[in-house]
Design an enzyme around this catalytic site. Structure first.
Site, PDB file in Angstrom:
ATOM      1  N   TYR A 146      41.035  79.148  46.889  1.00 21.38           N
ATOM      2  CA  TYR A 146      41.709  77.885  46.592  1.00 21.38           C
ATOM      3  C   TYR A 146      42.386  77.475  47.897  1.00 21.38           C
ATOM      4  O   TYR A 146      43.476  77.938  48.228  1.00 21.38           O
ATOM      5  CB  TYR A 146      42.715  78.067  45.453  1.00 21.38           C
ATOM      6  N   ASP A 187      37.866  75.554  45.295  1.00 19.88           N
ATOM      7  CA  ASP A 187      38.363  74.259  45.720  1.00 19.88           C
ATOM      8  C   ASP A 187      38.615  74.320  47.225  1.00 19.88           C
ATOM      9  O   ASP A 187      39.595  74.905  47.684  1.00 19.88           O
ATOM     10  CB  ASP A 187      39.659  73.924  44.967  1.00 19.88           C
ATOM     11  N   HIS A 309      40.260  68.624  37.659  1.00 16.29           N
ATOM     12  CA  HIS A 309      38.996  69.083  38.230  1.00 16.29           C
ATOM     13  C   HIS A 309      38.027  69.416  37.095  1.00 16.29           C
ATOM     14  O   HIS A 309      38.438  69.625  35.956  1.00 16.29           O
ATOM     15  CB  HIS A 309      39.199  70.336  39.089  1.00 16.29           C
TER      16      HIS A 309
END
Length: 569
Positions: A146, A187, A309
């Site tokens: 992330y 991400d 998301h």
């Protein structure tokens, strides 16, 4: 998912919002590898950490709760051989012998910088053993990340983001050079091509260029964009180590869908941009070129709600050799879930161990001395005084209680206009009897005097009532008129006060003015408040109520904007 005898199809799914999507991931997709984000460590419970059929590997932020964090769930038949958190190895336990390793060259990173980059719990790495078509085995590392986002209010976070990218690339290329396959998914908080953003010209300005250039040079030459390759040199900006080369990875989605437009994975929830598909593609699944031959499919699951998301799923075709035991970093070995950590309830449970003879003897001596002291105190205590004081208190309480019980209660507004009694009826009877007869020590004399008093007073009361009955009848009409007059006055005053109160409250709580209509759709606007720090923070304004969208989309939000103060004027 189908599990064959020699080869199988494996899905790597990048999920957001664990607490809403966990049932969908485990019951519907049945993916052997599921990756989640935003997991605060102090909110982790046993139901989330220990999932039937899966092995979980968590990483939490060491700086603040709920800020960041990732977790990887692996099916039992895809149990990794090794696992660890972080990119630099600073978070590994000293006694752990089942870490992934292969950290690369950290000569351009200071120790404090490595600690800061791994302190936010942004990486989980699991290493698996896979079987090749020729029967040989090789290693495969899954890096769940992330990545930090750029904060326009904090310029240092931009440098932090680029240094995190540099450390990620250093670790990934070191694993590839060791002979292992590598999959990076999560991400990445950046877009690669212009088609990956709904408004590419407004994407972070010049700050987005270094991030896009980093992702561009990470990919193989076939997927690199010449425009980004010529714009910036990351080595000159001291954000890219000189030991990395780039060009090792493949963007699995663009490899299978090179020209698909409006393929986004992130939307702004405040503006409702998901309804008009006005978003960005920030979530990726990257694999090294040698593993790309096993790629079957990759898709964006935009229909899955629950977060800003959406999941991205990639399927690979290879067989996995299941490890004999789970790595020590597995969540089921955490002290709070392995039964090694003492619970708070243990401090309140009674221990049933046998006491020693010395302690029991001491306890008997203490109890005996306490009992003897209590007996001595009872002998010397004045029972008569205690008894008298308690009796006197009891009588006083009874008198007060009887007085308040006999007191008439107010039942309506007319009680304010009636005469109040001088004292309690019980007290009045006692005072008259005590004044009429002197007290004596003999009980029989007291009874006789009370009876005689009752006999003498009864005729006088009856005669008084008979004489006054005529006057009451004559004045009944006048009293009725007075009562009606009083009631009418009370009603009129109450009506006036209630009407004035209603008007006062209406003037005070008249509420906000009606919302204006936007000129683009002739619909009521929505009231919003500026939250961004600055001179306009806290001010309210009206804007179109429709979700955000492209400029050429007539169904999206129009450009109407009006401060609420301007409307009042």
């Amino acid at each position: 998912m189908l599990m064959g005898s020699e080869r199988a199809k494996y899905q790597f799914t990048n999920y957001w919002n664990l607490y809403r999507q966990i049932s969908f991931a485990f019951r519907k997709l049945k993916s052997p590898f599921s990756l989640f984000f935003f997991l605060p460590g102090d909110m982790l419970d046993e139901m989330t950490a220990i999932v039937d059929g899966y092995n979980a590997f968590f990483s939490f932020s060491r700086k603040r709760s709920g800020y960041s964090g990732v977790v990887t769930y692996c099916k039992d038949y895809c149990l990794p051989v090794k696992a660890e958190e972080g990119l630099s190895g600073t978070l590994n336990k000293k006694e752990a012998d089942d870490v992934v390793g292969c950290y690369g060259d950290h000569s351009e990173f200071s120790k404090d910088e490595l600690d800061a980059l791994d302190a936010e719990g942004r990486t989980v790495i699991t290493q698996h053993e896979i079987r090749n078509p020729d029967g040989s085995c090789s290693q495969m590392a899954v890096i769940n990340v992330y990545c930090p986002r750029y904060d326009s209010e904090n310029e240092e976070r931009h440098d932090f983001k680029l240094r995190f990218f540099a450390l990620l690339q250093t670790r990934a290329e070191a694993l590839i050079e060791s002979g292992s396959h590598v999959i990076i998914l999560g991400d990445l908080n950046t877009t690669h091509q212009n088609m990956d953003h709904c408004e590419p010209d407004s994407e972070g300005g010049s700050h987005s260029i270094p991030s896009r250039c980093w992702l561009n040079q990470m990919l193989c030459h076939k997927q690199q964009t010449d425009e980004l390759s010529d714009k910036s040199n990351l080595h000159d900006k001291n954000t890219q180590p000189a030991t990395v080369t780039g060009g090792y990875f493949v963007d699995t989605f663009r490899y299978l869908h090179p020209d698909q437009q409006e393929a986004y994975t992130n939307w702004c929830t405040l503006t409702g941009a998901r309804q008009t598909n006005f978003g960005r593609r920030l979530d990726y699944i990257l694999c090294n070129e040698r593993l790309n031959s096993a790629l079957i499919s990759c898709c964006i699951m935009a229909n899955v709600d629950g977060s800003d998301h959406c999941p991205v799923k990639a399927s690979f075709d290879f067989s996995v050799v299941t490890a004999l035991k789970a790595p020590s970093y597995c969540a089921k070995f955490m002290p709070e879930f392995a039964g090694k950590q003492q619970k708070l309830s243990m401090f309140f449970t009674k221990s049933y161990g046998k006491p020693s003879t010395d302690m029991s003897a001491n306890n008997n001596i203490v109890q005996h001395s306490a009992s003897t002291e209590g007996k001595d105190k009872r002998k010397h205590s004045p029972h008569s005084l205690k008894r008298q004081s308690s009796e006197s208190l009891g009588s006083q309480k009874k008198k007060g209680k009887s007085c308040f019980e006999n007191k008439p209660k107010q039942i309506n507004l007319m009680g304010f206009f009636n005469k109040k009694p001088a004292s309690c009826p019980g007290q009045l009877g006692r005072n008259s009897s005590s004044d009429s007869k002197k007290p004596s020590s003999d009980d029989s004399d007291v009874n006789d005097s009370s009876e005689s008093q009752e006999i003498t007073t009864a005729p006088s009361i009856s005669s008084h009532l008979e004489s006054s009955s005529k006057n009451v009848q004559d004045s009944s009409l006048l009293e009725a008129d007075k009562e009606e007059l009083i009631v009418s006055k009370v009603k009129s005053t109450t009506d006036q006060t209630s009407n004035s109160q209603v008007l006062a409250w209406k003037n005070l709580l008249k509420g906000p003015p009606p919302a204006p209509l936007c000129p683009g759709h002739s619909e009521p606007c929505v009231l919003r408040t500026v939250k961004k720090p600055g001179p306009t923070q806290g001010r309210q304004f009206y804007t179109c109520a429709r979700p955000d969208g492209a400029a050429n989309n007539q169904e999206a939000r129009c450009n109407f904007f009006k401060w609420i103060k301007d409307l009042k004027k």
